[in-house]
Write an enzyme that holds these catalytic residues in place. Structure first.
Site, mmCIF file in Angstrom:
data_model
loop_
_atom_site.group_PDB
_atom_site.id
_atom_site.type_symbol
_atom_site.label_atom_id
_atom_site.label_comp_id
_atom_site.label_asym_id
_atom_site.label_seq_id
_atom_site.Cartn_x
_atom_site.Cartn_y
_atom_site.Cartn_z
ATOM 1 N N LYS A 1 0.826 -1.207 0.000
ATOM 2 C CA LYS A 1 0.000 0.000 0.000
ATOM 3 C C LYS A 1 0.860 1.257 0.000
ATOM 4 O O LYS A 1 0.652 2.177 -0.808
ATOM 5 C CB LYS A 1 -0.920 0.020 1.220
ATOM 6 C CG LYS A 1 -1.877 1.211 1.252
ATOM 7 C CD LYS A 1 -2.275 1.606 2.655
ATOM 8 C CE LYS A 1 -1.187 2.392 3.342
ATOM 9 N NZ LYS A 1 -1.610 2.951 4.658
ATOM 10 N N ASP B 1 -6.062 0.760 0.885
ATOM 11 C CA ASP B 1 -6.058 0.844 2.341
ATOM 12 C C ASP B 1 -7.384 0.278 2.854
ATOM 13 O O ASP B 1 -8.153 -0.315 2.093
ATOM 14 C CB ASP B 1 -5.817 2.279 2.815
ATOM 15 C CG ASP B 1 -6.985 3.207 2.489
ATOM 16 O OD1 ASP B 1 -7.954 2.777 1.813
ATOM 17 O OD2 ASP B 1 -6.943 4.380 2.913
#
Length: 209
Positions: free
Chosen positions: A120, A138
């Site tokens: 991420k 996320d």
């Protein structure tokens, strides 16, 4: 979900959230990297409070290293998981100084070698800092994508791969922010505001009758 409905949802999200950006405050790629590492299990508001104290003095890997573990922990003590975050940040700064002249690398593979940097964070850096096509997943993106059935899966990687198949490559970075802001403002984890949602009529998870 058929392609027409999916495209209508994406078009509505784009119209609603447009060119929204990250809520984290930063001026350089290094500052963004530190802010994103700090943001794990911590709100952007809290991170911005911390970095507003730090960055005027500690805006490079070299300066960060001078603090040491104890010094950095004191700087970020009001951030969750501050001990492990301080350790990762210092280890990352060490690598940046040793291998990249203090600069943040613009390669996904190289970013993943930095302590505290996962898929991420690497995608956020590529997209936000360097303008490369990347789509970070996320908790907000994961939740919203699954609820809207834009992409379904049990892992962030599955969601990332699913979203990349349906969203034009040139819009990956933007779509990341559409989904984040929709998750923060409307499609909340515990009590989604379906009656206020611009795509509730198209959403398979909507509670609106």
């Amino acid at each position: 979900m058929n392609k027409q409905v999916r495209n209508e949802i994406l078009a509505c999200l784009e119209q609603t959230y447009g060119d929204t950006k990250t809520a984290l405050n930063y001026t350089t790629a290094f500052e963004l990297l530190i802010a994103v590492i700090l943001s794990a299990q911590c709100t952007d508001v809290r991170v911005n409070m911390i970095t507003s104290r730090m960055f005027p003095r500690l805006n490079s890997a070299e300066k960060m290293l001078e603090l040491g573990q104890t010094g950095l922990e004191q700087e970020i003590r009001d951030c969750g998981l501050f001990h492990s975050k301080a350790k990762n940040i210092l280890a990352t700064c060490q690598i940046l100084c040793q291998k990249y002249h203090g600069e943040v690398p613009e390669s996904f593979e190289k970013l993943l070698t930095l302590p505290g940097v996962g898929r991420k964070t690497a995608n956020v850096m590529l997209s936000v800092a360097f303008g490369q096509p990347a789509l970070a997943v996320d908790t907000h993106v994961f939740r919203v994508a699954n609820r809207l059935k834009l992409a379904t899966g049990d892992t962030p990687l599955a969601i990332e791969e699913g979203l990349k198949k349906i969203i034009p490559r040139e819009k990956w970075g933007q779509a990341h922010h559409w989904l984040i802001w929709h998750g923060r403002k409307i499609c909340k984890a515990r009590k989604p505001l379906c009656t206020e949602c611009p795509v509730s009529s198209l959403c398979p998870s909507s509670t609106v009758l």
